[in-house]
Design an enzyme around this catalytic site. Structure first.
Site, PDB file in Angstrom:
ATOM      1  N   LYS A  14       9.171 -16.527 -11.536  1.00 32.80           N
ATOM      2  CA  LYS A  14       8.349 -15.415 -12.021  1.00 32.80           C
ATOM      3  C   LYS A  14       7.159 -15.951 -12.829  1.00 32.80           C
ATOM      4  CE  LYS A  14       8.693 -11.322 -14.834  1.00 32.80           C
ATOM      5  NZ  LYS A  14       9.041 -11.149 -16.217  1.00 32.80           N
ATOM      6  N   ASP A  31      -3.896  -6.500   5.026  1.00 41.77           N
ATOM      7  CA  ASP A  31      -4.853  -7.432   5.638  1.00 41.77           C
ATOM      8  C   ASP A  31      -4.814  -8.806   4.967  1.00 41.77           C
ATOM      9  OD1 ASP A  31      -5.991  -5.816   7.661  1.00 41.77           O
ATOM     10  OD2 ASP A  31      -7.080  -4.686   6.123  1.00 41.77           O
ATOM     11  N   PHE A  53      -4.188   2.905  14.746  1.00 44.08           N
ATOM     12  CA  PHE A  53      -4.508   3.922  13.734  1.00 44.08           C
ATOM     13  C   PHE A  53      -5.668   3.430  12.885  1.00 44.08           C
ATOM     14  CE2 PHE A  53      -1.446   7.464  13.336  1.00 44.08           C
ATOM     15  CZ  PHE A  53      -0.684   7.188  14.466  1.00 44.08           C
ATOM     16  N   LYS A  90     -13.552   0.169  15.706  1.00 43.72           N
ATOM     17  CA  LYS A  90     -12.218  -0.445  15.721  1.00 43.72           C
ATOM     18  C   LYS A  90     -11.631  -0.430  17.129  1.00 43.72           C
ATOM     19  CE  LYS A  90     -10.690   0.093  11.401  1.00 43.72           C
ATOM     20  NZ  LYS A  90     -10.098   0.824  10.282  1.00 43.72           N
ATOM     21  N   LYS A 121     -10.824  -3.972  18.783  1.00 46.15           N
ATOM     22  CA  LYS A 121      -9.417  -4.336  18.972  1.00 46.15           C
ATOM     23  C   LYS A 121      -8.935  -4.079  20.403  1.00 46.15           C
ATOM     24  CE  LYS A 121      -8.237  -3.761  14.088  1.00 46.15           C
ATOM     25  NZ  LYS A 121      -7.128  -3.773  13.144  1.00 46.15           N
ATOM     26  N   ASN A 163       0.856  -1.189   0.000  1.00 49.04           N
ATOM     27  CA  ASN A 163       0.000   0.000   0.000  1.00 49.04           C
ATOM     28  C   ASN A 163       0.891   1.238   0.000  1.00 49.04           C
ATOM     29  OD1 ASN A 163       0.559   0.770   2.867  1.00 49.04           O
ATOM     30  ND2 ASN A 163      -0.388  -1.229   3.226  1.00 49.04           N
TER      31      ASN A 163
END
Ligand code: CTP
Length: 403
Positions: A287, A277, A321, A335, A339, A208
């Protein structure tokens, strides 16, 4: 956070005196007010006029100068200073301070000062190695002076070794640390930062856009405030901050292991990393070659590190975060509960000034009572300081932490 700080910069007579020009420019750029004291020998290497032009103020060189208004410079400079920095510091000034000698304006100001003092030694490597110089450095440290290690490299005398003036960014960081409260000195902070990479084959991976800047800012700010810091970092393009321990990882599973290995010793855990995730279900050793058929990718879940440590957090303060694109508050609150963390730092990707690659952030801090503190756009370092302030409030019991 040098903005508005008063720095007295003492320059002594070594070849590195020319680097004090760059240091002064940087301090001014950071928003500090700089008053300069130069010794007679320093003025042989760089002119007071240069330093006066850069600092925008008169340069102090003499102990006894007739002025229109009587002013004891050594007292008024010591009073003006939030911190005194000697860069470069020769063996001579180090020896004089250690011996309690005050025979010029700089040494007298140092003797009259009850402010934090940073010494940045720069000299020939053999001089630095001299047992008397080493004894003097140790004596200064023992008496509460901050003494930087000299940098290693090419020296003016054509040799190579320890003795170079530390790099300007390192000196700036040492001044920041000198001026920071040491309110986290009994804390051991574990910080995760950056993205993770989930390999598909030897050349491809899923990741990301996390730059790691927020996590690195938290590591720097935690260190400044005296904490012992372990940084677990995914692959980023940032210089490593000078913390106690750095563990470089690539995948979510490597980050998971590194967090669990270091969790028991931590009193605070801040999970700023953007953990993938999902990972490809299969890793191809060779490859993947293309053909004309569509290719679908099967993904499987990675462990949710934050949720896992939330279950066994005990009295640790755990901070997560949440990067959302919609329903920021509702999602972040959910969240926090799911969590079992003490604080969630939420940001919305669509806010101007927020986001992965930027130096600024727009955060909302949500606590266990679901109270949301919406903060304006600020630098990631400023945001880090505020996050640490809120953690500090939880530790001192003013805010309640979850068990
Ligand atoms: N996190 C983690 N391990 C994961 C995923 C996320 O430890 N596998 C942590 C992040 O470091 C961050 C927090 O969880 O502190 C929030 O991550 P985010 O991906 O926004 O939350 P999710 O719970 O994955 O929720 P969603 O994907 O629904 O947004």
């Amino acid at each position: 956070m040098l903005k508005g700080k008063n720095i007295v910069l003492g320059i002594t007579g070594g070849i590195a005196a020319y680097k004090a020009a760059e240091l002064t420019r940087t301090l001014i750029k950071e928003g500090a007010q700089v008053k300069i004291i130069m010794t007679k020998s320093a003025a042989e290497f760089i002119t007071p006029l240069t330093m006066q032009t850069l600092s925008g103020d008169m340069v102090y060189t003499e102990m006894f100068v007739p002025t229109a208004k009587y002013d004891m410079a050594h007292i008024s400079l010591a009073e003006f200073a939030d911190a005194i920095v000697i860069a470069p510091a020769t063996a001579n000034i180090i020896g004089k301070i250690a011996a309690g000698i005050a025979d010029d304006l700089l040494s007298t100001t140092i003797m009259a000062a009850d402010k934090p003092i940073l010494i940045c030694p720069a000299m020939n490597d053999k001089m630095l190695d001299n047992p008397f110089v080493q004894e003097n450095i140790n004596k200064l440290k023992k008496h509460g002076y901050a003494v930087m290690d000299s940098a290693f490299g090419e020296l003016a005398c054509k040799t190579s070794g320890a003795g170079r003036l530390p790099d300007i960014p390192d000196i700036i960081e040492a001044i920041e640390a000198l001026l920071s409260p040491k309110d986290l000195s009994s804390e051991k902070i574990l910080i995760t930062a950056g993205p993770t990479e989930e390999p598909l084959d030897p050349v491809r991976f899923i990741t990301n856009s996390s730059s790691g800047k927020m996590g690195y800012a938290l590591a720097v700010a935690s260190k400044r405030r005296g904490a012992k810091v372990t940084l677990i970092t995914g692959p980023v393009k940032l210089p490593l901050p000078a913390v106690d321990k750095v563990i470089k990882v690539r995948t979510a599973r490597e980050m998971h292991k590194a967090v669990l290995d270091n969790f028991s010793g931590a009193t605070i855990v801040i999970k700023a990393a953007a953990v993938a995730d999902y990972r490809p279900s299969q890793f191809f050793k060779e490859k993947i070659k293309k053909d004309n058929k569509p290719l679908s990718l099967k993904l499987e879940r990675n462990p949710d590190i934050l949720a896992e440590i939330g279950k066994t957090k005990g009295t640790r303060v755990v901070v997560g975060f949440a990067m959302e694109t919609q329903n920021l508050l509702a999602n972040a609150r959910e969240k926090l509960i799911r969590k079992n963390v003490d604080l969630i730092i939420a940001n919305n990707l669509s806010d101007e000034g927020a986001g992965f690659q930027k130096d600024t952030n727009v955060i909302t801090i949500i606590d266990a009572k679901s109270k949301a503190e919406v903060l304006p756009k600020m630098t990631k370092l400023e945001a880090a300081e505020i996050i640490l302030d809120r953690i500090q409030t939880l530790i001192t019991g003013k805010g309640k932490r979850k068990k």
